[in-house]
Scaffold this active site. Structure first.
Site, PDB file in Angstrom:
ATOM      1  N   GLU A  98     -14.262   8.155  38.734  1.00 11.99           N
ATOM      2  CA  GLU A  98     -14.436   9.602  38.968  1.00 11.99           C
ATOM      3  C   GLU A  98     -13.331  10.328  38.207  1.00 11.99           C
ATOM      4  OE1 GLU A  98     -14.429  10.766  43.164  1.00 11.99           O
ATOM      5  OE2 GLU A  98     -13.527  12.686  42.583  1.00 11.99           O
TER       6      GLU A  98
ATOM      7  N   ARG B  10     -10.052  18.782  36.720  1.00 10.49           N
ATOM      8  CA  ARG B  10      -8.861  19.607  36.983  1.00 10.49           C
ATOM      9  C   ARG B  10      -8.048  19.842  35.734  1.00 10.49           C
ATOM     10  NH1 ARG B  10      -6.776  16.112  42.015  1.00 10.49           N
ATOM     11  NH2 ARG B  10      -8.801  15.981  43.049  1.00 10.49           N
TER      12      ARG B  10
ATOM     13  N   LYS C  57     -18.680  12.154  50.885  1.00 11.81           N
ATOM     14  CA  LYS C  57     -17.255  11.863  50.707  1.00 11.81           C
ATOM     15  C   LYS C  57     -16.529  12.416  51.935  1.00 11.81           C
ATOM     16  CE  LYS C  57     -13.499  13.416  47.669  1.00 11.81           C
ATOM     17  NZ  LYS C  57     -13.097  13.507  46.256  1.00 11.81           N
TER      18      LYS C  57
END
Ligand code: 3PG
Length: 207
Positions: A41, A45, A129
Site C-alpha cells: 500500500e 501523502r 480497515k
C-alpha cells in the site's frame, strides 16, 4: 481483478509505504518481493506517490500495488487510469464508494467504530480497515466488534509492530495487518533496501 478479500490473504502483513522519491519505488518493491511480500500500500501523502504506484505496477507482475490514504473520488479515477490494483482509505465517504464502484476498483474503507462497521456491512462490504488500530482500542476492540459482526474481516493498521502483529493475527477476524514498520520512510530515504528485505522476510514469516 483481484478482490480485496483475496489481496488481504496474500500475506500476514501489508506494508504501508510512503515514498518521497519515485526512483525508490522499484528497488523498494524488489526488496519487498524478495522478502516474500505480495501486496503493498503506497500512501498518497507525497507528490511521488502516483508515479511510484505506476512504476511498480508496470515493472512487476507478482505484487498487488494499491494506494493508501485515499480521501477523494478523483484519486480513484487517477488510480484506475494507472491500473492500480486497489485503494485503501483511513475512513469512508459515499463519494469514495461510488468512485470505486464506477471504476471497479477494489476498495478497503476504514472504520473505527461499531456504527461505521455496521454501515459498511449494510452496504455489502465484507472487508474493512480498522484504523488507527492501537489508539482506537487495540486487539480488544476488534474482538468486541467481530463478536457482533462475525462476518466482517478486519485489516488493523496504525501502531502495529513486528512484535505486536502476532496478537492481532491470532484473531480469526484478522486476515492481515498493515504497517509501516516493514519499510519505514527513514530506511527508504537511506536506500537501505537490504534491511527492508530482512524486515519483509520477518513479516512474511509471521503466519
Ligand atoms: C497508515 O498509513 O495506514 C498507517 O498510518 C500506518 O500506521 P503505522 O505507521 O503506525 O504502521
Amino acid at each position: 481483478m483481484t478482490s480485496i478479500f483475496e489481496i488481504l490473504g496474500l500475506g500476514p502483513v501489508m506494508p504501508v509505504v510512503t515514498l518521497d522519491d519515485a526512483d525508490d519505488a522499484i528497488p523498494l518493491a524488489r526488496a519487498l518481493i524478495a522478502g516474500g511480500v505480495r501486496t503493498i500500500e503506497v500512501t498518497l501523502r507525497t507528490e511521488a506517490a502516483f508515479d511510484a504506484i505506476s512504476r511498480i505496477r508496470n515493472e512487476f507482475v507478482n505484487i498487488q500495488v494499491g494506494a493508501g490514504t485515499v480521501t477523494a473520488p478523483e484519486q480513484v479515477t487517477v488510480l484506475s487510469r494507472m491500473r492500480a490494483h486497489f485503494a485503501v482509505s483511513p475512513g469512508c465517504l459515499p463519494s469514495l464508494i461510488d468512485a470505486s464502484q464506477r471504476h471497479q476498483m477494489p476498495f478497503l474503507p476504514g472504520v473505527m467504530t461499531p456504527s461505521e462497521a455496521l454501515g459498511l456491512r449494510e452496504l455489502g462490504f465484507r472487508c474493512v480497515k480498522f484504523f488507527p488500530a492501537v489508539p482506537a482500542g487495540g486487539v480488544g476492540m476488534v474482538k468486541a466488534m467481530s463478536a457482533v459482526y462475525p462476518e466482517l474481516i478486519f485489516c488493523p493498521t496504525g501502531g502495529i509492530t513486528q512484535d505486536t502483529a502476532p496478537d492481532w493475527l491470532a484473531l480469526d477476524a484478522v486476515r492481515c495487518v498493515g504497517g509501516s514498520w516493514v519499510a519505514p520512510r527513514k530506511l527508504i530515504a537511506a536506500k537501505d533496501f537490504d534491511a527492508i528485505e530482512r524486515r519483509a522476510q520477518a513479516a512474511s514469516s509471521l503466519r
